[in-house]
Design a protein around this motif. Structure first.
Motif, PDB file in Angstrom:
ATOM      1  N   LEU A   1       0.838  -1.205   0.000  1.00 17.96           N
ATOM      2  CA  LEU A   1       0.000   0.000   0.000  1.00 17.96           C
ATOM      3  C   LEU A   1       0.869   1.249   0.000  1.00 17.96           C
ATOM      4  O   LEU A   1       0.566   2.236  -0.681  1.00 17.96           O
ATOM      5  N   LYS A   2       1.955   1.199   0.748  1.00 18.94           N
ATOM      6  CA  LYS A   2       2.859   2.356   0.769  1.00 18.94           C
ATOM      7  C   LYS A   2       3.412   2.620  -0.626  1.00 18.94           C
ATOM      8  O   LYS A   2       3.502   3.778  -1.072  1.00 18.94           O
ATOM      9  N   SER A   3       3.767   1.554  -1.330  1.00 16.85           N
ATOM     10  CA  SER A   3       4.265   1.692  -2.703  1.00 16.85           C
ATOM     11  C   SER A   3       3.190   2.277  -3.610  1.00 16.85           C
ATOM     12  O   SER A   3       3.461   3.118  -4.482  1.00 16.85           O
ATOM     13  N   GLN A   4       1.928   1.846  -3.406  1.00 17.68           N
ATOM     14  CA  GLN A   4       0.818   2.384  -4.194  1.00 17.68           C
ATOM     15  C   GLN A   4       0.647   3.873  -3.949  1.00 17.68           C
ATOM     16  O   GLN A   4       0.399   4.652  -4.882  1.00 17.68           O
ATOM     17  N   LEU A   5       0.809   4.290  -2.670  1.00 17.58           N
ATOM     18  CA  LEU A   5       0.674   5.713  -2.334  1.00 17.58           C
ATOM     19  C   LEU A   5       1.807   6.539  -2.956  1.00 17.58           C
ATOM     20  O   LEU A   5       1.613   7.700  -3.318  1.00 17.58           O
ATOM     21  N   VAL A   6       3.004   5.937  -3.086  1.00 22.08           N
ATOM     22  CA  VAL A   6       4.118   6.631  -3.741  1.00 22.08           C
ATOM     23  C   VAL A   6       3.758   6.933  -5.197  1.00 22.08           C
ATOM     24  O   VAL A   6       4.002   8.040  -5.702  1.00 22.08           O
TER      25      VAL A   6
ATOM     26  N   ILE B   1       5.978  23.980   1.928  1.00 20.13           N
ATOM     27  CA  ILE B   1       6.101  24.845   0.753  1.00 20.13           C
ATOM     28  C   ILE B   1       4.885  24.614  -0.132  1.00 20.13           C
ATOM     29  O   ILE B   1       4.543  23.460  -0.438  1.00 20.13           O
ATOM     30  N   PRO B   2       4.186  25.682  -0.573  1.00 21.98           N
ATOM     31  CA  PRO B   2       3.037  25.505  -1.476  1.00 21.98           C
ATOM     32  C   PRO B   2       3.407  24.688  -2.708  1.00 21.98           C
ATOM     33  O   PRO B   2       4.471  24.880  -3.309  1.00 21.98           O
ATOM     34  N   GLY B   3       2.524  23.738  -3.047  1.00 14.14           N
ATOM     35  CA  GLY B   3       2.760  22.854  -4.180  1.00 14.14           C
ATOM     36  C   GLY B   3       3.490  21.585  -3.820  1.00 14.14           C
ATOM     37  O   GLY B   3       3.640  20.686  -4.660  1.00 14.14           O
ATOM     38  N   SER B   4       3.929  21.453  -2.546  1.00 10.04           N
ATOM     39  CA  SER B   4       4.700  20.274  -2.148  1.00 10.04           C
ATOM     40  C   SER B   4       3.815  19.057  -1.956  1.00 10.04           C
ATOM     41  O   SER B   4       2.654  19.162  -1.552  1.00 10.04           O
ATOM     42  N   ILE B   5       4.378  17.894  -2.274  1.00 11.69           N
ATOM     43  CA  ILE B   5       3.720  16.609  -2.033  1.00 11.69           C
ATOM     44  C   ILE B   5       4.371  15.995  -0.800  1.00 11.69           C
ATOM     45  O   ILE B   5       5.604  15.917  -0.711  1.00 11.69           O
ATOM     46  N   ASN B   6       3.554  15.538   0.119  1.00 17.11           N
ATOM     47  CA  ASN B   6       4.060  15.063   1.408  1.00 17.11           C
ATOM     48  C   ASN B   6       3.535  13.659   1.697  1.00 17.11           C
ATOM     49  O   ASN B   6       2.355  13.380   1.528  1.00 17.11           O
ATOM     50  N   GLY B   7       4.468  12.798   2.152  1.00 18.02           N
ATOM     51  CA  GLY B   7       4.079  11.432   2.470  1.00 18.02           C
ATOM     52  C   GLY B   7       4.731  10.441   1.517  1.00 18.02           C
ATOM     53  O   GLY B   7       5.554  10.820   0.679  1.00 18.02           O
ATOM     54  N   PRO B   8       4.378   9.161   1.643  1.00 15.89           N
ATOM     55  CA  PRO B   8       3.338   8.603   2.508  1.00 15.89           C
ATOM     56  C   PRO B   8       3.717   8.603   4.000  1.00 15.89           C
ATOM     57  O   PRO B   8       4.860   8.401   4.352  1.00 15.89           O
ATOM     58  N   PHE B   9       2.681   8.826   4.828  1.00 19.54           N
ATOM     59  CA  PHE B   9       2.797   8.744   6.275  1.00 19.54           C
ATOM     60  C   PHE B   9       1.864   7.641   6.768  1.00 19.54           C
ATOM     61  O   PHE B   9       0.778   7.445   6.209  1.00 19.54           O
ATOM     62  N   GLN B  10       2.277   6.936   7.809  1.00 20.91           N
ATOM     63  CA  GLN B  10       1.415   5.917   8.414  1.00 20.91           C
ATOM     64  C   GLN B  10       0.751   6.486   9.653  1.00 20.91           C
ATOM     65  O   GLN B  10       1.404   7.105  10.487  1.00 20.91           O
ATOM     66  N   ASP B  11      -0.544   6.290   9.754  1.00 16.84           N
ATOM     67  CA  ASP B  11      -1.312   6.714  10.918  1.00 16.84           C
ATOM     68  C   ASP B  11      -2.146   5.524  11.380  1.00 16.84           C
ATOM     69  O   ASP B  11      -3.235   5.287  10.864  1.00 16.84           O
TER      70      ASP B  11
ATOM     71  N   PHE C   1      -0.531  13.968   1.031  1.00 14.19           N
ATOM     72  CA  PHE C   1      -1.299  15.181   0.774  1.00 14.19           C
ATOM     73  C   PHE C   1      -0.464  16.186   0.001  1.00 14.19           C
ATOM     74  O   PHE C   1       0.773  16.175   0.050  1.00 14.19           O
ATOM     75  N   LYS C   2      -1.163  17.020  -0.726  1.00  7.93           N
ATOM     76  CA  LYS C   2      -0.540  18.121  -1.456  1.00  7.93           C
ATOM     77  C   LYS C   2      -0.944  19.418  -0.781  1.00  7.93           C
ATOM     78  O   LYS C   2      -2.133  19.672  -0.546  1.00  7.93           O
ATOM     79  N   TYR C   3       0.054  20.231  -0.475  1.00  9.89           N
ATOM     80  CA  TYR C   3      -0.209  21.525   0.168  1.00  9.89           C
ATOM     81  C   TYR C   3      -0.317  22.588  -0.914  1.00  9.89           C
ATOM     82  O   TYR C   3       0.623  22.827  -1.675  1.00  9.89           O
TER      83      TYR C   3
ATOM     84  N   ILE D   1      -5.085  12.171   0.239  1.00  4.69           N
ATOM     85  CA  ILE D   1      -5.489  10.812  -0.165  1.00  4.69           C
ATOM     86  C   ILE D   1      -5.184   9.890   1.009  1.00  4.69           C
ATOM     87  O   ILE D   1      -4.042   9.808   1.467  1.00  4.69           O
ATOM     88  N   ARG D   2      -6.225   9.224   1.474  1.00  6.86           N
ATOM     89  CA  ARG D   2      -6.090   8.363   2.657  1.00  6.86           C
ATOM     90  C   ARG D   2      -6.610   6.976   2.322  1.00  6.86           C
ATOM     91  O   ARG D   2      -7.684   6.827   1.751  1.00  6.86           O
ATOM     92  N   LYS D   3      -5.851   5.951   2.682  1.00 10.10           N
ATOM     93  CA  LYS D   3      -6.268   4.570   2.415  1.00 10.10           C
ATOM     94  C   LYS D   3      -5.979   3.694   3.627  1.00 10.10           C
ATOM     95  O   LYS D   3      -4.999   3.913   4.348  1.00 10.10           O
ATOM     96  N   SER D   4      -6.830   2.700   3.818  1.00 10.65           N
ATOM     97  CA  SER D   4      -6.642   1.747   4.915  1.00 10.65           C
ATOM     98  C   SER D   4      -5.714   0.623   4.480  1.00 10.65           C
ATOM     99  O   SER D   4      -5.731   0.189   3.323  1.00 10.65           O
ATOM    100  N   ILE D   5      -4.911   0.149   5.429  1.00 13.51           N
ATOM    101  CA  ILE D   5      -4.082  -1.032   5.192  1.00 13.51           C
ATOM    102  C   ILE D   5      -4.964  -2.251   5.432  1.00 13.51           C
ATOM    103  O   ILE D   5      -5.399  -2.501   6.565  1.00 13.51           O
ATOM    104  N   VAL D   6      -5.275  -3.000   4.391  1.00 12.09           N
ATOM    105  CA  VAL D   6      -6.187  -4.137   4.500  1.00 12.09           C
ATOM    106  C   VAL D   6      -5.466  -5.412   4.090  1.00 12.09           C
ATOM    107  O   VAL D   6      -4.507  -5.378   3.314  1.00 12.09           O
ATOM    108  N   PRO D   7      -5.916  -6.544   4.611  1.00 13.73           N
ATOM    109  CA  PRO D   7      -5.274  -7.800   4.236  1.00 13.73           C
ATOM    110  C   PRO D   7      -5.520  -8.119   2.763  1.00 13.73           C
ATOM    111  O   PRO D   7      -6.646  -7.988   2.273  1.00 13.73           O
TER     112      PRO D   7
END
Length: 713
Positions: free
Chosen positions: A268-273, A321-331, A338-340, A463-469
């Motif tokens: 999932l982390k790779s997908q978010l990248v 910084i405006p326009g920056s892409i941030n993540g992936p982060f795990q919560d 997210f994009k700022y 963009i938020r996604k759950s880690i699912v089996p």
């Protein structure tokens, strides 16, 4: 007309809810889910007072309620459907078991009395408690009821509203009223004798001081005491009146949680990248983020005050910084990117603060206010002198923020907080501790601004996604569960297979009822209960299928360990409880044998026995307490103590929690009094709480209720 519109929208269903709740006055409900076709000509869902309840009769009443709900635009959920079935069953118990008893006693309801309960001087409580007939302060408003009655009799009333109301006043309301009359008849028939009142007085007032030896049963390991089935049968036979022969099942089971693997998380982390790259160049990043996000993010892609942003973004937004892409982060069990998109000025400021509330109850006296303020000022001084704000917030805070060090999070100056709180905080420049207390209607606050006020609004696309089996993970869990299932052919092999895997634990569920929907912490476990109650599921049978449950998602394998049929209690049904009783009996015999002849002082006897023998004291012990200090409920030991003379020592007593030897050191008899009215009243009140329940249980027992719904739902 606006009021009438509101009534038309809500009152009909509100009255329906009264009907749905009526079944609860007979017994608490245990719900169930659907299984099979009910419309066999000879199928019965149960029998009440000799009356067979056909599946068609039962289902027809269920469908009638569902149809009424449909007229209201309501499609019942599975839980509501379970409640409807339970309501219908309780209505039938009332009809066939309770109603005949009422008729024998001449309890009825005249049309005049019914009208008085609806629109007269004695409005029934169930109507008064209906929310749509209450004003803003929650008090019954007769005007609201009168308007509804006018509406229900008018040509403009919807047929579904008329039908609900008719069902309520014809069926539900009379049932409630007749049950109230029956209960009142029982309560007013109670009588307490002078002897009973005197006994209660002495149980509360007479006291003894005692010294006693206590050897707890837990001081002897359970593993050292063997209990045979013959011993269990003998004990059950000798105490059969204590064990009801209900239709129950007992099981052991093991669970296999379907959890995401490390590979699932990495994938999932790779997908978010990859999604982050697409988000960076998306023509409309907000629309793209909303479309790709599996979890709703309020205000996603729009300008928001900082307090409305996800918590993890709030902490870093000022450095981005405006326009920056941030993540992936795990919560937790989620990943997000997210994009700022920058910030803009706003007229309403926001800030983040923490507080310590010293609460003042409403109507507090001046002395209480002064005392509370003094305490708050003392704590404020400690913080000024260097004490930890967060630690003192946890110690003194009197609201829900205390556990998180007083943190209130971000909030805006837009009425989120009361004006007395907003004013001094938003007037404060920068961050840090406010020098003075803030007083509001809730009490006194010590406040620290943790993030200074800002007039900015921020735009982020998340963009938020759950880690699912994955399917592969599910298959692996299924394979592991199936392997255990293939090894287990009976109770012994089931337990042996579970022991081989240190990651597994077997759980026990005793005396499951036929209508149970949960098993310990397993929710929505109706399929397992139905399997346990099948005719061909014998004791020792291991489930050949893997039960798949959700919330949380898991597979379950079960083995039936006990079965009890109505009218014949079995060892299997009460095995755990009986084993504990017999084991404690055998422990008591060992302890008594080791204590010996009890010669000498209690201290000498305990010292001779060993460290497990405790010598305890109790003062002002009453018979009514049924409890010994540091021991627990021990009615036999208490009874023995009140039969001893001062200085006299009892024999060893087999108690509930261990073996006890009592010695009374002081007696304080209850003084003679002339009037026991107070104790008569107490006893009558206590009995009135139980008499209606016991009478209801007697009615149901006499009706010989056979509940077979579990075969169909």
């Amino acid at each position: 007309m606006a009021v009438i519109g509101k009534i038309r929208e809500k009152a009909g269903w509100a009255i329906g809810l009264i009907a749905l709740g009526l079944g609860l006055f007979i017994v608490g409900a245990d719900f169930f889910g659907p299984k099979s076709n009910l419309f066999s000509n000879d199928a019965e869902v149960g029998k009440i007072a000799g009356h067979g309840i056909s599946a068609k009769e039962f289902e027809a009443e269920v469908e009638q309620i569902k149809a009424t709900m449909a007229m209201q635009g309501q499609n019942p959920t599975e839980q509501q459907l379970q409640q409807i079935r339970e309501q219908v069953w309780q209505d039938m118990i009332f009809r066939y078991a309770y109603q005949p008893q009422f008729e024998k006693l001449g309890i009825g309801l005249s049309p005049e009395e019914r009208d008085d309960m609806i629109a007269g001087d004695n409005i029934h409580t169930s109507i008064k408690q209906t929310q749509v007939f209450q004003n803003a302060s929650g008090q019954f408003d007769r005007t609201m009821l009168d308007r509804y009655l006018d509406y229900i009799e008018s040509d403009s009333a919807r047929p579904q509203d008329k039908q609900l109301w008719e069902n309520f006043i014809v069926n539900q309301l009379p049932q409630m009223r007749m049950r109230e009359k029956y209960d009142n008849l029982l309560r007013t028939s109670l009588y307490v004798t002078q002897a009973e009142a005197q006994h209660e007085y002495e149980a509360q007032v007479a006291k003894v001081d005692a010294k006693y030896i206590y050897v707890p049963y837990y001081s002897i390991p359970d593993s050292t005491i063997k209990v045979s089935d013959d011993e269990l049968k003998t004990y059950l036979s000798a105490h059969k009146n204590q064990y009801k022969g209900d239709e129950t099942r007992s099981l052991k089971y093991v669970t296999f949680p379907i959890m995401p693997s490390a590979k699932d998380s990495a994938d999932l982390k790779s997908q978010l990248v990859d999604l982050a790259k697409q988000l960076a160049v998306a023509p409309n990043d907000s629309s793209f983020a909303i479309a790709e996000s599996e979890i709703e993010v309020p205000g996603n892609g729009s300008y928001q005050v900082i307090g409305a942003l996800p918590q993890e973004i709030q902490n870093t937004i000022s450095t981005l910084i405006p326009g920056s892409i941030n993540g992936p982060f795990q919560d937790g069990n989620e990943y997000y990117i997210f994009k700022y998109d920058g910030a803009k000025d706003d007229s309403i400021p926001s800030l983040r603060a923490s507080h310590i509330l010293f609460n003042l109850p409403k109507g507090a006296s001046d002395s209480v206010k002064a005392q509370t303020r003094k305490q708050a000022e003392d704590v404020l001084k400690q913080i000024k002198d260097g004490a930890s704000f967060e630690a003192l917030a946890q110690q003194y805070g009197s609201d829900g923020t205390a556990q998180r060090g007083g943190d209130l999070g971000w909030f805006s100056k837009n009425g989120q907080m009361v004006k007395e709180f907003e004013g001094p905080i938003f007037s404060f420049n920068g961050s840090g501790l406010l020098p003075n207390l803030v007083e509001t209607e809730y009490g006194y606050h010590i406040v620290k601004v943790t993030q200074p006020k800002t007039y900015k609004k921020y735009k982020v696309a998340v963009i938020r996604k759950s880690i699912v089996p994955s399917e592969a993970t599910r298959n692996e869990v299924y394979r592991k569960a199936s392997a255990i299932g293939s090894q287990a052919k009976d109770i012994a092999s089931f337990e042996e297979a579970v022991k081989k895997d240190p990651t597994l634990s077997a759980y026990t569920a005793d005396r499951l009822q036929p209508q149970a929907t949960s098993i310990n912490t397993l929710v929505n476990a109706r399929s397992i209960v139905q399997w346990a109650f099948k005719d061909d599921t014998k004791v020792g049978t291991v489930s050949t299928e893997l039960f798949e449950l959700d919330n949380p998602n898991q597979y379950v394998i079960a083995v039936l360990t006990g079965k009890s049929e109505k009218g014949s209690p079995s060892v299997d049904a009460y095995r755990a409880e009986l084993t504990n009783k017999v084991r404690n009996q055998k422990k008591a015999e060992q302890i008594i044998s080791k204590l010996g002849d009890l010669s000498g002082t209690l201290d000498a006897i305990a010292q001779k026995y060993g460290a497990q023998a405790q010598v305890l004291t109790g003062t002002d012990i009453t018979m009514g307490s049924n409890s010994l200090p540091s021991v627990g409920m021990e009615p036999a030991a208490l009874g023995k103590a009140f039969g001893l003379k001062v200085g006299q020592k009892s024999k060893a007593i087999k108690g509930e929690n261990g073996v006890i030897v009592m010695e009374v050191t002081k007696q304080t008899p209850a003084p003679q009094i002339a009037d026991y009215t107070q104790y008569k009243t107490q006893l009558k009140q206590n009995k009135s709480f139980s008499v209606t329940y016991l009478a209801g249980e007697a009615i149901k027992e006499d009706a010989d209720i056979e509940d077979l719904r579990y075969k169909f739902y």
